[in-house]
Motif scaffolding. Structure first.
Motif, PDB file in Angstrom:
ATOM      1  N   ILE A 492      27.541   0.874  18.794  1.00  0.00           N
ATOM      2  CA  ILE A 492      28.339   0.873  20.025  1.00  0.00           C
ATOM      3  C   ILE A 492      28.627  -0.567  20.403  1.00  0.00           C
ATOM      4  CG2 ILE A 492      28.376   1.446  22.475  1.00  0.00           C
ATOM      5  CD1 ILE A 492      26.649   3.824  21.900  1.00  0.00           C
ATOM      6  N   LYS A 493      29.911  -0.877  20.478  1.00  0.00           N
ATOM      7  CA  LYS A 493      30.353  -2.222  20.861  1.00  0.00           C
ATOM      8  C   LYS A 493      30.731  -2.202  22.341  1.00  0.00           C
ATOM      9  CE  LYS A 493      34.343  -3.636  19.343  1.00  0.00           C
ATOM     10  NZ  LYS A 493      35.415  -4.128  18.443  1.00  0.00           N
ATOM     11  N   GLN A 494      30.133  -3.099  23.123  1.00  0.00           N
ATOM     12  CA  GLN A 494      30.386  -3.174  24.559  1.00  0.00           C
ATOM     13  C   GLN A 494      31.134  -4.458  24.884  1.00  0.00           C
ATOM     14  OE1 GLN A 494      27.981  -3.018  28.873  1.00  0.00           O
ATOM     15  NE2 GLN A 494      26.850  -3.472  27.013  1.00  0.00           N
ATOM     16  N   SER A 495      32.132  -4.359  25.763  1.00  0.00           N
ATOM     17  CA  SER A 495      32.894  -5.539  26.176  1.00  0.00           C
ATOM     18  C   SER A 495      33.086  -5.521  27.680  1.00  0.00           C
ATOM     19  CB  SER A 495      34.254  -5.574  25.464  1.00  0.00           C
ATOM     20  OG  SER A 495      34.997  -4.406  25.754  1.00  0.00           O
ATOM     21  N   ALA A 496      33.487  -6.651  28.218  1.00  0.00           N
ATOM     22  CA  ALA A 496      33.712  -6.795  29.661  1.00  0.00           C
ATOM     23  C   ALA A 496      34.974  -7.607  29.882  1.00  0.00           C
ATOM     24  CB  ALA A 496      32.517  -7.476  30.328  1.00  0.00           C
ATOM     25  N   THR A 497      35.502  -7.560  31.093  1.00  0.00           N
ATOM     26  CA  THR A 497      36.698  -8.329  31.420  1.00  0.00           C
ATOM     27  C   THR A 497      36.310  -9.761  31.747  1.00  0.00           C
ATOM     28  OG1 THR A 497      36.571  -7.783  33.776  1.00  0.00           O
ATOM     29  CG2 THR A 497      37.805  -6.268  32.352  1.00  0.00           C
ATOM     30  N   GLN A 498      37.288 -10.646  31.700  1.00  0.00           N
ATOM     31  CA  GLN A 498      37.028 -12.052  32.012  1.00  0.00           C
ATOM     32  C   GLN A 498      36.624 -12.219  33.469  1.00  0.00           C
ATOM     33  OE1 GLN A 498      40.327 -14.580  31.044  1.00  0.00           O
ATOM     34  NE2 GLN A 498      39.268 -16.475  31.592  1.00  0.00           N
ATOM     35  N   ALA A 499      37.213 -11.424  34.351  1.00  0.00           N
ATOM     36  CA  ALA A 499      36.882 -11.536  35.773  1.00  0.00           C
ATOM     37  C   ALA A 499      35.493 -11.007  36.081  1.00  0.00           C
ATOM     38  CB  ALA A 499      37.924 -10.787  36.603  1.00  0.00           C
ATOM     39  N   HIS A 500      35.022 -10.027  35.306  1.00  0.00           N
ATOM     40  CA  HIS A 500      33.705  -9.415  35.528  1.00  0.00           C
ATOM     41  C   HIS A 500      32.984  -9.348  34.186  1.00  0.00           C
ATOM     42  CE1 HIS A 500      35.066  -8.284  39.551  1.00  0.00           C
ATOM     43  NE2 HIS A 500      36.162  -7.807  38.988  1.00  0.00           N
ATOM     44  N   PRO A 501      32.357 -10.466  33.751  1.00  0.00           N
ATOM     45  CA  PRO A 501      31.857 -10.573  32.376  1.00  0.00           C
ATOM     46  C   PRO A 501      30.493  -9.924  32.122  1.00  0.00           C
ATOM     47  CG  PRO A 501      31.508 -12.636  33.544  1.00  0.00           C
ATOM     48  CD  PRO A 501      32.248 -11.742  34.495  1.00  0.00           C
ATOM     49  N   THR A 502      29.888  -9.284  33.116  1.00  0.00           N
ATOM     50  CA  THR A 502      28.540  -8.741  32.953  1.00  0.00           C
ATOM     51  C   THR A 502      28.513  -7.586  31.951  1.00  0.00           C
ATOM     52  OG1 THR A 502      27.996  -9.323  35.234  1.00  0.00           O
ATOM     53  CG2 THR A 502      26.580  -7.695  34.156  1.00  0.00           C
ATOM     54  N   LEU A 503      27.571  -7.649  31.007  1.00  0.00           N
ATOM     55  CA  LEU A 503      27.291  -6.522  30.120  1.00  0.00           C
ATOM     56  C   LEU A 503      26.076  -5.786  30.665  1.00  0.00           C
ATOM     57  CD1 LEU A 503      27.825  -8.132  26.596  1.00  0.00           C
ATOM     58  CD2 LEU A 503      29.426  -6.749  27.925  1.00  0.00           C
ATOM     59  N   ARG A 504      26.061  -4.452  30.530  1.00  0.00           N
ATOM     60  CA  ARG A 504      25.045  -3.649  31.193  1.00  0.00           C
ATOM     61  C   ARG A 504      24.290  -2.757  30.214  1.00  0.00           C
ATOM     62  NH1 ARG A 504      29.579  -3.987  34.626  1.00  0.00           N
ATOM     63  NH2 ARG A 504      29.085  -4.531  36.784  1.00  0.00           N
ATOM     64  N   GLU A 505      23.147  -2.266  30.666  1.00  0.00           N
ATOM     65  CA  GLU A 505      22.395  -1.251  29.938  1.00  0.00           C
ATOM     66  C   GLU A 505      22.768   0.123  30.494  1.00  0.00           C
ATOM     67  OE1 GLU A 505      17.784   0.286  29.188  1.00  0.00           O
ATOM     68  OE2 GLU A 505      18.198  -1.369  30.562  1.00  0.00           O
ATOM     69  N   GLN A 506      22.936   1.101  29.594  1.00  0.00           N
ATOM     70  CA  GLN A 506      23.327   2.424  30.048  1.00  0.00           C
ATOM     71  C   GLN A 506      22.949   3.459  28.984  1.00  0.00           C
ATOM     72  OE1 GLN A 506      27.039   4.378  32.447  1.00  0.00           O
ATOM     73  NE2 GLN A 506      27.511   2.691  31.091  1.00  0.00           N
ATOM     74  N   LYS A 507      22.630   4.639  29.447  1.00  0.00           N
ATOM     75  CA  LYS A 507      22.330   5.747  28.550  1.00  0.00           C
ATOM     76  C   LYS A 507      23.514   6.695  28.530  1.00  0.00           C
ATOM     77  CE  LYS A 507      18.592   9.028  27.521  1.00  0.00           C
ATOM     78  NZ  LYS A 507      17.302   9.585  28.031  1.00  0.00           N
ATOM     79  N   VAL A 508      24.006   7.036  27.350  1.00  0.00           N
ATOM     80  CA  VAL A 508      25.171   7.904  27.209  1.00  0.00           C
ATOM     81  C   VAL A 508      24.891   8.922  26.106  1.00  0.00           C
ATOM     82  CG1 VAL A 508      26.844   6.180  27.993  1.00  0.00           C
ATOM     83  CG2 VAL A 508      26.221   6.295  25.560  1.00  0.00           C
ATOM     84  N   LYS A 509      25.810   9.851  25.961  1.00  0.00           N
ATOM     85  CA  LYS A 509      25.762  10.791  24.853  1.00  0.00           C
ATOM     86  C   LYS A 509      26.864  10.464  23.860  1.00  0.00           C
ATOM     87  CE  LYS A 509      23.672  14.968  26.790  1.00  0.00           C
ATOM     88  NZ  LYS A 509      23.904  16.406  27.100  1.00  0.00           N
ATOM     89  N   LEU A 510      26.490  10.374  22.591  1.00  0.00           N
ATOM     90  CA  LEU A 510      27.468  10.230  21.515  1.00  0.00           C
ATOM     91  C   LEU A 510      27.858  11.621  21.040  1.00  0.00           C
ATOM     92  CD1 LEU A 510      25.987   7.425  19.224  1.00  0.00           C
ATOM     93  CD2 LEU A 510      28.112   7.315  20.508  1.00  0.00           C
ATOM     94  N   GLY A 511      29.147  11.872  20.944  1.00  0.00           N
ATOM     95  CA  GLY A 511      29.624  13.129  20.388  1.00  0.00           C
ATOM     96  C   GLY A 511      30.316  12.869  19.063  1.00  0.00           C
ATOM     97  N   LEU A 512      29.893  13.567  18.002  1.00  0.00           N
ATOM     98  CA  LEU A 512      30.478  13.409  16.669  1.00  0.00           C
ATOM     99  C   LEU A 512      31.184  14.710  16.286  1.00  0.00           C
ATOM    100  CD1 LEU A 512      28.340  11.096  16.788  1.00  0.00           C
ATOM    101  CD2 LEU A 512      28.039  11.390  14.317  1.00  0.00           C
ATOM    102  N   PHE A 513      32.449  14.593  15.839  1.00  0.00           N
ATOM    103  CA  PHE A 513      33.290  15.765  15.589  1.00  0.00           C
ATOM    104  C   PHE A 513      33.924  15.683  14.203  1.00  0.00           C
ATOM    105  CE2 PHE A 513      32.980  15.103  20.082  1.00  0.00           C
ATOM    106  CZ  PHE A 513      32.924  16.360  20.644  1.00  0.00           C
ATOM    107  N   THR A 514      34.125  16.856  13.621  1.00  0.00           N
ATOM    108  CA  THR A 514      34.865  16.949  12.364  1.00  0.00           C
ATOM    109  C   THR A 514      35.992  17.955  12.533  1.00  0.00           C
ATOM    110  OG1 THR A 514      33.310  18.610  11.547  1.00  0.00           O
ATOM    111  CG2 THR A 514      32.926  16.321  10.892  1.00  0.00           C
ATOM    112  N   ILE A 515      37.016  17.836  11.687  1.00  0.00           N
ATOM    113  CA  ILE A 515      38.214  18.670  11.817  1.00  0.00           C
ATOM    114  C   ILE A 515      38.031  19.970  11.052  1.00  0.00           C
ATOM    115  CG2 ILE A 515      40.698  18.814  11.402  1.00  0.00           C
ATOM    116  CD1 ILE A 515      40.756  15.747  11.483  1.00  0.00           C
ATOM    117  N   GLY A 516      38.228  21.079  11.752  1.00  0.00           N
ATOM    118  CA  GLY A 516      38.260  22.379  11.118  1.00  0.00           C
ATOM    119  C   GLY A 516      39.679  22.924  11.135  1.00  0.00           C
ATOM    120  N   ARG A 517      39.848  24.102  10.558  1.00  0.00           N
ATOM    121  CA  ARG A 517      41.187  24.673  10.479  1.00  0.00           C
ATOM    122  C   ARG A 517      41.736  25.008  11.863  1.00  0.00           C
ATOM    123  NH1 ARG A 517      43.083  29.883   6.753  1.00  0.00           N
ATOM    124  NH2 ARG A 517      45.311  29.767   7.334  1.00  0.00           N
ATOM    125  N   HIS A 518      40.876  25.557  12.717  1.00  0.00           N
ATOM    126  CA  HIS A 518      41.333  25.997  14.028  1.00  0.00           C
ATOM    127  C   HIS A 518      40.645  25.262  15.183  1.00  0.00           C
ATOM    128  CE1 HIS A 518      43.553  29.207  12.130  1.00  0.00           C
ATOM    129  NE2 HIS A 518      42.444  29.633  11.519  1.00  0.00           N
TER     130      HIS A 518
END
Length: 886
Positions: A492-518
């Protein structure tokens, strides 16, 4: 008590585009900037002094008790006697708050004096006060409030019956009684009320009553220590319903609407919610009873007073109201049992209450804040001057700006993230410790965080510093590689804006998907914690190679998402195969964010609409998507004439697609209705406008579509806006058909929307001449007119007054209310979709530092919208065309 600041400033039907922003004015009067600057400095100094006095007063006073006797038997005013007892740390001068009352008798510590009263505060000299115990006694009369603040008298127009109710937040209790009116001075209240015999009287505690021949005296039990804005009084010939199985519950409604209430269901639901909250908070309901009262107008939908919440007559949908009632109930714990010290921290009590209300609705774990709301916050957070959620209120003017729906929504999002980071068990344990430790007192945000930190057994100083005390929003993007169909690396690559450069710690869910027919199949979702610029997720190595990775699945994080190139391509082509409608909304919004950022061309986004939109069957998702289509329309019109060839082809393709879907979708469904309404906004060709006119005249029909009056006016306004040859005749016919007040209002809007320079100039001049001294009826009319005075396609007409609007913006801002400037900023700040347009708006913002916060915010939003429009324009080339065609 807390403000449920659910205020929404709405326009009647038209949502203007991201690139079509509001427009301002500036004064051409000599010396106006100097005078305005002097006034602003003086105001700031005065407010700063008042805030300083309040903080000092809070530190000097303790053991505070109010004894109040009120007589509310008269129609125009009420009278009272008050006795105020308190301990004073030192016998220095002191001020007592009391707004616009007439004082009859006044004594301090037994000495009757003539009070030093300026209509707002009574100043007590040091010589009158003791170190230690003091008592102030006074009698008074005061008129009922004519606004929705203080003690309000309301006469029901349906039956002529009178009702009284209070609105004390943030500092309006002083409009009913003398007191030290600040959140951090909790006191015990003793109330006695003499009222007409037929009336019921409700306050924060249970009451006994003594019947007289014509009047009844109500004696209320002394409260526990509560803040002044949490106290309340309601009186009148209310219809009431009660339930006393465990806790006394009451519901009160004016007699004219009593028959419309399902009282038993309301009381049963309240009792169940109290039981749920007692388990979640780990603390019993803190007061002796709970009443809910319906009132006409308190400035917001609900007020959570101690043990007595009030709700406006004009309730929203049943589902929305249930959430509001649940939030008001939760605030009995989060805002009334424990009360924030200062108004800048009241977001915590409201956000906590809303989070708990969401848990009550789900029954177990909290659901995230709705993604669309968070997207709007993200846009605000990216601006240069966005403020952190925990910031000092240096003036009273900042109070309204800070205590708004956006602040509460952000608070819910941050608390949801903290709940997810710590886990449900630790979060609830910390919340219990916070409520138990600070019950019936005040606490600040740091004390709340400390309780959670202790319960979770982990420091939260860094989390608090980066999330609460620093503004801005971060962006995350997945990076992954595969080999032989298996994942070899994921980060996971995290970035911030120039005006607000703080990088933070956070817990999230990663969702991984594959393509099916329908379907786009979810292979797995994994909770991960990221921090810093890059976080490697090694435990997923070896799983099936995904076609799409979404690094904030289920939206637990407060963060923008940028899709990696592989995931972006998958989303553009396969979005309609996503089974979860909430996730479809998130993908559409994520793709649109990439368009605004210049990372995805508008051409590709339109291609995704043509591929995926025809498959959409969920009305909520389609409603969001329809909004995006209308934004695209406004953007393309704003870009003209630079991309006129491309714009006309793209808009023609959208027009044809929406009409085809309105015809082919199952008749009478909500989805068909949404497609038709979107088609109305996109009917730009002569053929399409003629089709709308034929529908309006009954010459043609579309199965399943009913032209109610609201929809008819929408069509009439559209045809007038886009100069259909017979639009004026259709307008005259519709005015005959609908001669209601609303019809008159919409007819005027249709006339203003016409591309007629002289008529627009007349209304423009009236707008520029308006000031806060103008009547409210004219203000309402001008807000309607501003919405369609210069729509996006009428660029030449807009540019004719653009410089004047910018030159006069500062003056208009100085003489008008925030409501007027909110509308002016939303609709009349000139937009041009050019670098020159960006520069001129920046100059206005930088050259006028005394502009109100409302106007500053709209200038910043307009600059941001111009920058987005320019980025989108750069992605287009003269040979671009919508692809694929519908």
């Amino acid at each position: 008590m807390k403000l449920l600041t659910l205020g929404i400033i709405g326009t009647i039907f038209l949502s203007l585009t991201a690139c079509q922003s509001p427009q301002p004015t500036k004064s051409d009067k000599a010396g106006s900037n100097i005078a305005e600057s002097d006034k602003a400095v003086a105001t700031q100094a005065s407010i700063g002094n008042i805030d300083s006095i309040a903080r000092e007063r809070g530190q000097r006073i303790s053991d505070l008790q109010y004894r109040l006797k009120l007589d509310i038997t008269q129609d125009d005013s009420f009278s009272g006697e008050a006795s105020i007892e308190f301990n004073l740390k030192d016998p220095q001068s002191l001020t007592l708050d009391f707004n616009q009352a007439q004082l009859q008798q006044f004594s301090v510590n037994g000495h009757r004096i003539y009070p030093n009263y300026d209509g707002r505060q009574i100043t007590l000299s040091a010589g009158l006060l003791n170190k230690g115990g003091n008592q102030i006694d006074l009698s008074f009369t005061r008129a009922y409030s004519s606004t929705n603040e203080g003690l309000i008298r309301y006469t029901d127009p349906l039956d002529g019956k009178a009702y009284l109710y209070t609105q004390f937040a943030p500092s309006h209790a002083q409009m009913m009684m003398p007191l030290f009116d600040q959140s951090d001075l909790k006191a015990r209240f003793s109330l006695t009320v003499t009222a007409p015999k037929a009336w019921l009287v409700i306050s924060a505690t249970n009451a006994s009553k003594t019947q007289g021949a014509t009047h009844t005296q109500w004696q209320f039990a002394t409260t526990a220590p509560i803040s002044s804005h949490s106290f309340s009084l309601f009186a009148g010939p209310y219809q009431s319903w009660h339930q006393t199985e465990t806790l006394p519950l009451g519901l009160y409604a004016p007699q004219s609407i009593a028959s419309q209430q399902d009282a038993q269901a309301w009381l049963t639901h309240t009792g169940e919610a109290i039981g749920f909250y007692e388990k979640q908070f780990g603390t019993a309901y803190p007061f002796a009873k709970y009443d809910q009262i319906l009132v006409p107008d308190i400035g917001q939908i609900a007020m959570a007073n101690v043990a007595a919440s009030s709700f406006e007559f004009s309730l929203p949908s049943e589902e929305r109201f249930k959430a509001i009632a649940l939030q008001a109930l939760a605030e009995q714990w989060t805002g009334n049992l424990v009360t924030p010290r200062g108004w800048n921290e009241h977001w915590l009590s409201q956000s906590l209450a809303r989070l708990m209300a969401k848990k009550a609705q789900v029954g177990e774990q909290a659901v995230p804040v709705w993604y669309q709301d968070k997207h709007n916050l993200y846009q605000t957070e990216e601006r240069r001057h966005s403020r952190p959620i925990e910031s000092a209120l240096i003036s009273d003017h900042l109070l309204e700006e800070h205590m708004n729906e956006a602040t509460v929504t952000k608070g819910v999002a941050l608390l949801t993230q903290l709940n997810f980071l710590l886990g449900e068990k630790a979060f609830n344990l910390g919340l219990k410790q916070y409520l138990t430790q600070h019950q019936y007192t005040n606490a600040d945000v740091s004390e709340f965080i400390a309780a959670l930190s202790q319960a979770a057994k982990r420091p939260l100083d860094e989390w608090s510093r980066t999330w609460l005390y620093q503004g801005g929003v971060n962006q995350i993007e997945a990076e992954f590689t595969c080999n032989d169909g298996r994942l070899t690396r994921l980060a996971i690559k995290q970035s911030a804006t120039q005006a607000h450069p703080t990088l933070r710690e956070q817990k999230v869910k990663l969702g991984l998907f594959t393509i099916g027919r329908h379907a786009l199949h979810q292979n797995l979702n994994q909770a991960v914690t990221y921090k810093g610029p890059l976080t490697e997720i090694k435990r997923l190595q070896g799983v099936r190679c995904p076609a799409l990775v979404f690094p904030n699945y289920q939206d637990w994080g407060y963060v923008k998402v940028k899709l990696d190139p592989i995931s972006q391509t998958t989303a553009l082509q396969e979005l309609h195969k996503v089974e979860d409608p909430n996730f479809r909304v998130m993908l559409w919004q994520t793709l649109w964010d990439s368009v605004l950022a210049g990372d995805l061309s508008l051409k590709r986004f339109l291609g995704a609409i043509f591929v995926n939109a025809p498959h959409e069957s969920d009305p909520v998702v389609l409603g969001i998507l329809s909004g995006k289509i209308n934004q695209i329309k406004e953007l393309l019109e704003q870009m003209n004439p630079n991309q006129q060839h491309y714009s006309s082809r793209a808009l023609r393709a959208l027009e044809q697609m929406t009409l085809r879907l309105a015809i082919t979708t199952s008749p009478g469904t909500q989805v068909q209705s949404l497609w038709f309404d979107t088609y109305v906004q996109l009917a730009l060709s002569h053929h399409a406008k003629s089709h709308l006119a034929a529908l309006l005249e009954g010459k043609e029909q579309l199965e399943g579509i009913t032209l109610d009056q609201k929809r008819r006016w929408r069509i009439v306004i559209h045809l007038n806006r886009y100069d259909y040859p017979w639009a004026n005749e259709l307008l005259l016919e519709e005015k005959k058909r609908d001669n209601s007040t609303q019809g008159e209002r919409l007819a005027l809007i249709a006339e203003v929307a016409q591309p007629k320079a002289n008529f627009k100039r007349q209304w423009f001049n009236r707008i520029q001449m308006h000031s806060s001294d103008g009547d409210s009826v004219m203000l309402t009319k001008l807000v309607d007119i501003m919405a369609l005075l210069y729509p996006s396609e009428q660029k030449a007409l807009s540019q004719a007054t653009a410089e004047q609007r910018l030159e006069e913006l500062s003056y208009l801002d100085s003489v008008n209310s925030s409501d007027f400037m909110y509308a002016y900023g939303q609709y009349l700040i000139p937009m041009n979709c050019t670098y020159g347009g960006i520069d001129r708006l920046k100059r206005v913002l930088n050259d006028n530092p005394t502009l109100s916060l409302t106007t500053q915010a709209w200038l910043e939003k307009s600059i941001q919208s111009e920058q987005q429009c320019v980025r989108i324009l750069q992605q287009l080339t003269p040979s671009s065309s919508p692809s694929p065609s519908p």
